[in-house]
Design a protein around this motif. Structure first.
Motif, mmCIF file in Angstrom:
data_model
loop_
_atom_site.group_PDB
_atom_site.id
_atom_site.type_symbol
_atom_site.label_atom_id
_atom_site.label_comp_id
_atom_site.label_asym_id
_atom_site.label_seq_id
_atom_site.Cartn_x
_atom_site.Cartn_y
_atom_site.Cartn_z
ATOM 1 N N THR A 80 -84.562 -68.511 -94.297
ATOM 2 C CA THR A 80 -83.372 -69.321 -94.035
ATOM 3 C C THR A 80 -82.147 -68.423 -93.910
ATOM 4 O O THR A 80 -81.325 -68.587 -93.010
ATOM 5 C CB THR A 80 -83.170 -70.365 -95.154
ATOM 6 N N ARG A 83 -82.334 -66.533 -90.580
ATOM 7 C CA ARG A 83 -81.918 -67.380 -89.453
ATOM 8 C C ARG A 83 -80.406 -67.561 -89.433
ATOM 9 O O ARG A 83 -79.759 -67.449 -88.398
ATOM 10 C CB ARG A 83 -82.558 -68.771 -89.557
ATOM 11 N N PHE A 89 -80.170 -70.499 -82.061
ATOM 12 C CA PHE A 89 -81.240 -71.235 -81.390
ATOM 13 C C PHE A 89 -80.669 -72.162 -80.325
ATOM 14 O O PHE A 89 -79.635 -72.808 -80.536
ATOM 15 C CB PHE A 89 -81.996 -72.118 -82.384
ATOM 16 N N PHE A 91 -82.388 -75.251 -77.854
ATOM 17 C CA PHE A 91 -83.612 -76.003 -77.572
ATOM 18 C C PHE A 91 -83.438 -76.817 -76.288
ATOM 19 O O PHE A 91 -82.356 -76.897 -75.716
ATOM 20 C CB PHE A 91 -83.954 -76.915 -78.747
ATOM 21 N N ASN A 95 -79.170 -81.569 -79.153
ATOM 22 C CA ASN A 95 -78.923 -81.801 -80.580
ATOM 23 C C ASN A 95 -77.449 -81.729 -80.948
ATOM 24 O O ASN A 95 -77.085 -81.164 -81.977
ATOM 25 C CB ASN A 95 -79.697 -80.789 -81.446
#
Ligand code: ADP
Ligand code: ADP
Length: 229
Positions: A80, A83, A89, A91, A95
Motif C-alpha cells: 500500500t 503504491r 493508476f 483504468f 472512477n
C-alpha cells in the motif's frame, strides 16, 4: 537503468475444476523512463502482470523487483505504501467522483500526497486548463479519462500504470489520450506501462511486449519512435 525486473513470474487461478495459468514464467525487464506497451489477445495475462507490478496483487510463484526493492513477498501494508508513494493508476473506467469537479477530483490526491503538483497544473498538463470547474457529467469520455490521468500524475509518481485507458473511447479520442500519456512520459521521464488495443501507440512507445497464453512472445524495441513535436 532497470526499474522493474521479474523472474519466472507465474500466476495461477485455481477455480476448483481447472487451474488457469494467467502468467506462466514471465521474465521481464522494464527500463526507467521508458513507455512500454503490453499487447496481446484478451486473457493473455497483461492485466495480471500490470497488477503485480503495481502492487495490487501477488504472484503465485517467481520474483519481482522495483529497483532494489523486492515486491515478491511484501506484506499488504508495504505494498500500500509502495503504491501510494510511487505508482499512478489509470483504468478503462475513469472512477471519478461524480459530485466533484475535475479540480476537486484531482485534489482528492493532492491533498494527501507529500509532494504533489497543484491540481491546476496537472489539469493544464492534460489539456483541461479550461475545464477545471466542470463536473464529470459535463465532460466527454476522453476528457474524463484525462482528468483521471491528471489525478494519477498529480502526486508525481515514478510509475504510471494504465490498463486499457482507451478501452471505452473511440479511436481518435483514444489516440489523444495516448498522446497525453506520451507527453507526460517525455516531460517527466515517468516510467509508463500501457495496455491498449490501439495500434497507434506502437509508434509512440519505446518498447512493445507481446503476450500470448501467459507468456511473452516477443519484445520489440522501437527505434523509430515518434516523439512529441
Ligand atoms: P488480459 O489482461 O491479457 O486480458 P488477464 O490478465 O486479465 O488477461 O487474464 C489472464 C487469465 O487469467 C485469463 O484466462 C483470465 O480469465 C484469468 N483470470 C484473471 N483474473 C482472474 C480471477 N480473478 N479469477 C480467475 N481467473 C482469472
Ligand atoms: P490506499 O490505501 O492508498 O487507498 P488502495 O488499495 O485503495 O490503497 O489503492 C491504491 C491505489 O490503487 C489507489 O491509487 C487506487 O486508486 C488504486 N486502485 C486500486 N484498485 C483500483 C481499482 N480497482 N480501480 C481503481 N483504482 C484502483
Amino acid at each position: 537503468d532497470v526499474i522493474f525486473r521479474t523472474e519466472g513470474i507465474t500466476k495461477v487461478y485455481d477455480t476448483g475444476e481447472v487451474k488457469v495459468y494467467a502468467l506462466d514464467g514471465v521474465d521481464l525487464e522494464l527500463y526507467k523512463g521508458e513507455l512500454t506497451v503490453l499487447l496481446g489477445p484478451s486473457g493473455s495475462g497483461k492485466s495480471t502482470l500490470l497488477n503485480i507490478l503495481g502492487g495490487l496483487d501477488h504472484a503465485t510463484d517467481g520474483r519481482v523487483w522495483f529497483g532494489d526493492t523486492e515486491l515478491t513477498d511484501m506484506p499488504d501494508r508495504g505494498l500500500t505504501r509502495y503504491r501510494r508513494d510511487h505508482v499512478g493508476f489509470v483504468f478503462q473506467f475513469y472512477n471519478l467522483v461524480p459530485s466533484l469537479t475535475a479540480r476537486e477530483n484531482v485534489q482528492l490526491v493532492t491533498d494527501v500526497s507529500p509532494d504533489p503538483m497543484p491540481a491546476e497544473e496537472a489539469l493544464e498538463l492534460v489539456g483541461l486548463g479550461k475545464r477545471m470547474d466542470h463536473f464529470p457529467s459535463e465532460m466527454s469520455g476522453g476528457e474524463q479519462q484525462r482528468v483521471a490521468i491528471a489525478r494519477a500524475i498529480a502526486k508525481r509518481p515514478k510509475i504510471l500504470l494504465c490498463d486499457e485507458p482507451t478501452g471505452a473511447l473511440d479511436s481518435t479520442t483514444g489516440v489523444q489520450v495516448l498522446e497525453v500519456l506520451r507527453d507526460i512520459n517525455e516531460r517527466f521521464g515517468t516510467t509508463t506501462v500501457v495496455i491498449t488495443h490501439n495500434a497507434e501507440i506502437q509508434r509512440m512507445a519505446h518498447r512493445v511486449i507481446f503476450f500470448q497464453d501467459g507468456k511473452i512472445n516477443e519484445v520489440k524495441v522501437n527505434k523509430n519512435r515518434i516523439a512529441p513535436s
